[in-house]
Design an enzyme around this catalytic site. Structure first.
Site, short mmCIF file in Angstrom:
data_model
loop_
_atom_site.label_atom_id
_atom_site.label_comp_id
_atom_site.label_asym_id
_atom_site.label_seq_id
_atom_site.Cartn_x
_atom_site.Cartn_y
_atom_site.Cartn_z
N ASP A 172 0.81 -1.21 0.00
CA ASP A 172 0.00 0.00 0.00
C ASP A 172 0.84 1.27 0.00
O ASP A 172 0.30 2.36 0.14
CB ASP A 172 -0.99 0.01 1.16
N TYR A 268 10.59 4.52 -0.72
CA TYR A 268 11.58 3.59 -0.17
C TYR A 268 12.94 3.67 -0.87
O TYR A 268 13.95 3.19 -0.36
CB TYR A 268 11.06 2.15 -0.24
N1 LIG Z 1 2.33 -4.85 2.10
C1 LIG Z 1 2.25 -3.65 2.68
O1 LIG Z 1 2.36 -2.59 2.05
C2 LIG Z 1 2.05 -3.58 4.16
C3 LIG Z 1 1.50 -2.46 4.79
C4 LIG Z 1 1.38 -2.47 6.18
C5 LIG Z 1 1.75 -3.61 6.90
N2 LIG Z 1 2.26 -4.68 6.23
C6 LIG Z 1 2.65 -5.91 6.90
O2 LIG Z 1 1.51 -6.44 7.57
C7 LIG Z 1 1.99 -7.31 8.61
C8 LIG Z 1 1.29 -6.99 9.92
O3 LIG Z 1 1.79 -5.77 10.37
P1 LIG Z 1 1.56 -5.33 11.90
O4 LIG Z 1 2.44 -4.14 12.13
O5 LIG Z 1 0.12 -5.22 12.16
O6 LIG Z 1 2.15 -6.59 12.69
P2 LIG Z 1 1.66 -7.19 14.12
O7 LIG Z 1 2.87 -7.82 14.74
O8 LIG Z 1 0.86 -6.21 14.84
O9 LIG Z 1 0.65 -8.39 13.69
C9 LIG Z 1 1.10 -9.51 13.02
C10 LIG Z 1 0.35 -10.72 13.56
O10 LIG Z 1 0.83 -11.86 12.87
C11 LIG Z 1 0.87 -12.93 13.81
N3 LIG Z 1 1.76 -13.99 13.32
C12 LIG Z 1 3.11 -13.97 13.30
N4 LIG Z 1 3.57 -15.12 12.76
C13 LIG Z 1 2.49 -15.86 12.42
C14 LIG Z 1 2.31 -17.15 11.83
N5 LIG Z 1 3.37 -17.89 11.46
N6 LIG Z 1 1.04 -17.58 11.63
C15 LIG Z 1 -0.01 -16.84 12.01
N7 LIG Z 1 0.08 -15.61 12.58
C16 LIG Z 1 1.33 -15.14 12.78
C17 LIG Z 1 1.35 -12.28 15.11
O11 LIG Z 1 1.06 -13.09 16.23
C18 LIG Z 1 0.58 -10.96 15.07
O12 LIG Z 1 -0.64 -11.08 15.75
C19 LIG Z 1 3.51 -7.12 8.65
O13 LIG Z 1 4.13 -8.11 7.84
C20 LIG Z 1 3.68 -5.77 7.98
O14 LIG Z 1 4.98 -5.57 7.45
C21 LIG Z 1 2.42 -4.69 4.90
O1 LIG Z 2 6.58 1.74 9.98
P1 LIG Z 2 5.16 1.32 9.86
O2 LIG Z 2 4.90 -0.07 10.45
O3 LIG Z 2 4.16 2.34 10.29
O4 LIG Z 2 4.87 1.24 8.29
C1 LIG Z 2 5.63 0.35 7.53
C2 LIG Z 2 4.78 0.09 6.32
O5 LIG Z 2 4.78 1.31 5.54
C3 LIG Z 2 4.08 1.21 4.30
O6 LIG Z 2 2.67 1.02 4.56
C4 LIG Z 2 2.02 2.21 5.06
C5 LIG Z 2 1.24 2.84 3.93
O7 LIG Z 2 2.12 3.15 2.90
C6 LIG Z 2 0.54 4.09 4.42
O8 LIG Z 2 -0.23 4.63 3.38
C7 LIG Z 2 -0.35 3.74 5.59
O9 LIG Z 2 -1.42 2.88 5.14
O10 LIG Z 2 0.36 3.09 6.59
C8 LIG Z 2 1.00 1.88 6.16
C9 LIG Z 2 1.65 1.32 7.38
O11 LIG Z 2 2.22 2.39 8.09
C10 LIG Z 2 4.62 0.07 3.47
O12 LIG Z 2 3.88 -0.10 2.29
C11 LIG Z 2 4.58 -1.23 4.25
O13 LIG Z 2 5.13 -2.28 3.47
C12 LIG Z 2 5.35 -1.09 5.54
O14 LIG Z 2 5.20 -2.27 6.32
MN LIG Z 3 4.65 -2.12 1.33
#
Ligand SMILES: NC(=O)c1ccc[n+]([C@@H]2O[C@H](COP(=O)([O-])OP(=O)(O)OC[C@H]3O[C@@H](n4cnc5c(N)ncnc54)[C@H](O)[C@@H]3O)[C@@H](O)[C@H]2O)c1
Ligand SMILES: O=P(O)(O)OC[C@H]1O[C@H](O[C@H]2[C@H](O)[C@@H](O)[C@@H](O)O[C@@H]2CO)[C@H](O)[C@@H](O)[C@@H]1O
Ligand SMILES: [Mn+2]
Length: 445
Positions: A172, A268
């Site tokens: 996102d 990034y």
């Molecule tokens: N793709 C993107 O742009 C984007 C944006 C925002 C967040 N994220 C990702 O979303 C994920 C969640 O972020 P968050 O900050 O809420 O993390 P968080 O730690 O708050 O939540 C993650 C959850 O995953 C669970 N978990 C860990 N390993 C697991 C497994 N093997 N099976 C099932 N559950 C498991 C944990 O217990 C936890 O409850 C992270 O990987 C983060 O980087 C991606």
């Molecule tokens: O440092 P964090 O955990 O706050 O954010 C890391 C993530 O940053 C991006 O996602 C952002 C997104 O771009 C923004 O629009 C909004 O939705 O918050 C998200 C989470 O902060 C990035 O795309 C992710 O891959 C990172 O995990």
């Molecule tokens: Mn991302």
């Protein structure tokens, strides 16, 4: 036309992003009706806090939806249409180590980039593949919409390990940046823009942005970004609601844009163009993981516990965000063949003519019931090609290391990263990361 009601499981129910997704799903029931919503997590206690609040919210706002939280894979993944996955293997405690260990050697530690992202990738691959296998065992026709990071390495790993699986990796960051672009342009919605974009995840460029009448919006955006980065006019006047570290990142984008004045960069790229600046700007004693634990994590869990305690969500302070809107758009596109145009991470296969066919690239796709159909982006300039070839090799070496248990491959991946200064520092960081990740990584020889 009556829309088929969907059954969803959120994998990583204890995620701080789960409430945002729940709020977004409840706001879109007219466009994306739901019959069942389940949470799955491997941390029962963490998930329960989010689930108890969700139970209150659903009872009050959509009692027709069947809701359940579980740690049992069969219960979680049986009879689902979509797996919305956002797990964080090792949780924030390991993110903190990903960010602090490289800083011991003067190298920026970051969640998804450089040594931090490599360490995170080595943890995530097993967790994401396990969830794909659960989905295919219990709901073979389901789609997995994966947010779990680091998306670039997870996407390469799932391409190699589960090539036929119905998984789409998404990010996102472009959504967040496009929301800012729309503000700069004075548009109501980012969806008024049609974009051309290419790159790897967290490593890309917009090359063309037009409105629905075909007017070129790039000149105005470039004029703004080269001066202000992605800081919005409102923020420039001091009305910022952004967290300071994010505001710094959006501002830094201007120095990234200078490298190619004809395009607009993903934020990034700053880690790859100015790694020393980022290390100097970072505090080894208080990194982004600490900020998130002190802010988002505290807010989400205290608000969820408050809702559960008072047993009403009438004044719930939980909001749907960009993260959530995107995943609903994607699920709708697949469920109802909407042909939505979205940036997704897909196998290149010629989309970028002069780039590795087996690279996972982030490009605009038309999405329907058959999944994403990428839009070709032609040939890319030498500058971006050189950068992307190096970075995709890092990502592929990490997956090689995970699959083969090779210390050498992971040392090569770290050494090849633009963020690590030399092979000696790469090895120092690697040896520390191996020790820190002994419960999560495969054994390396
Ligand atoms: N793709 C993107 O742009 C984007 C944006 C925002 C967040 N994220 C990702 O979303 C994920 C969640 O972020 P968050 O900050 O809420 O993390 P968080 O730690 O708050 O939540 C993650 C959850 O995953 C669970 N978990 C860990 N390993 C697991 C497994 N093997 N099976 C099932 N559950 C498991 C944990 O217990 C936890 O409850 C992270 O990987 C983060 O980087 C991606
Ligand atoms: O440092 P964090 O955990 O706050 O954010 C890391 C993530 O940053 C991006 O996602 C952002 C997104 O771009 C923004 O629009 C909004 O939705 O918050 C998200 C989470 O902060 C990035 O795309 C992710 O891959 C990172 O995990
Ligand atoms: Mn991302």
């Amino acid at each position: 036309m009556t829309l088929k009601k969907q059954s969803i499981v959120v994998a990583g129910g204890g995620s701080t992003f789960t409430p945002g997704i729940v709020m977004m799903l409840l706001e879109n029931l007219d466009k994306f009706p739901i019959r069942s919503l389940k949470f799955y997590d491997n941390d029962k206690e963490r998930q329960k806090q989010i689930a108890d609040a969700t139970e209150v919210i659903i009872k009050e706002r959509a009692p027709e939806i069947e809701f359940k939280a579980t740690t049992d894979p069969e219960e979680a993944f049986t009879d689902v249409d979509f797996v919305m996955a956002h797990i964080r293997v090792g949780k924030y405690a390991m993110r903190e180590k990903d960010e602090k260990i490289p800083m011991k050697y003067g190298v920026i530690g970051q969640e998804t980039c450089g040594p931090g992202g490599i360490a995170y990738g080595m943890r995530s691959i097993g967790g994401v593949v396990e969830i794909i296998d659960y989905m295919e065992k219990y709901s073979p026709d389901a789609w997995m919409l994966n947010y779990s990071n680091p998306a670039a390495i997870v996407a390469e790993a799932t391409r190699r390990l589960r090539p036929d699986s119905k998984i789409i990796n998404i990010c996102d960051m472009p959504v967040g940046i496009e929301l800012r672009m729309a503000e700069v342009l004075g548009l109501e919605s980012r969806k008024e823009m049609d974009v051309r974009y290419y790159g790897l995840n967290h490593f890309g460029w917009w090359t063309d942005i037009r409105d629905k009448e075909g007017n070129d919006l790039m000149p105005k955006l470039i004029d703004w970004v080269k001066e202000h980065g992605y800081i919005t006019p409102k923020e420039l006047e001091g009305a910022s609601e952004e967290e300071p570290s994010w505001e710094y990142t959006f501002g830094k984008a201007k120095e990234v844009q200078w490298l190619d004045p004809d395009t607009l960069p993903n934020t990034y790229l700053k880690y790859y163009f100015y790694p020393q600046d980022e290390a100097e700007h970072s505090d080894i004693n208080y990194t982004r993981a600490n900020e998130v634990m002190d802010n988002r994590e505290k807010h989400v869990f205290s608000e969820c516990n408050r809702i559960s305690n008072i047993k009403t969500a009438e004044d719930a302070k939980l909001v749907a965000d960009d993260h959530a809107s995107y995943i609903v758009d994607l699920a709708r596109a697949i469920a109802y063949n909407t042909k939505e145009r979205m940036l997704l991470i897909v196998p290149n296969h010629g989309v970028i003519e002069n780039f590795d066919a087996e690279g996972m690239v982030e490009v605009p796709c038309i999405v329907g019931s058959q999944g994403p159909e990428p839009m070709t982006q032609g040939s890319i300039p030498r500058f971006q090609k050189g950068l992307m070839e190096q970075q995709v090799a890092v990502e592929k070496l990490v997956v090689d290391a995970w699959i083969t248990g090779s210390y050498q491959k992971l040392w090569q991946a770290l050494t090849l990263s633009r963020i690590v200064p030399n092979a000696r520092v790469a090895k120092q960081i690697l040896d520390d990361l191996i020790e820190a990740n002994e419960d999560f990584w495969p054994v390396l020889k």
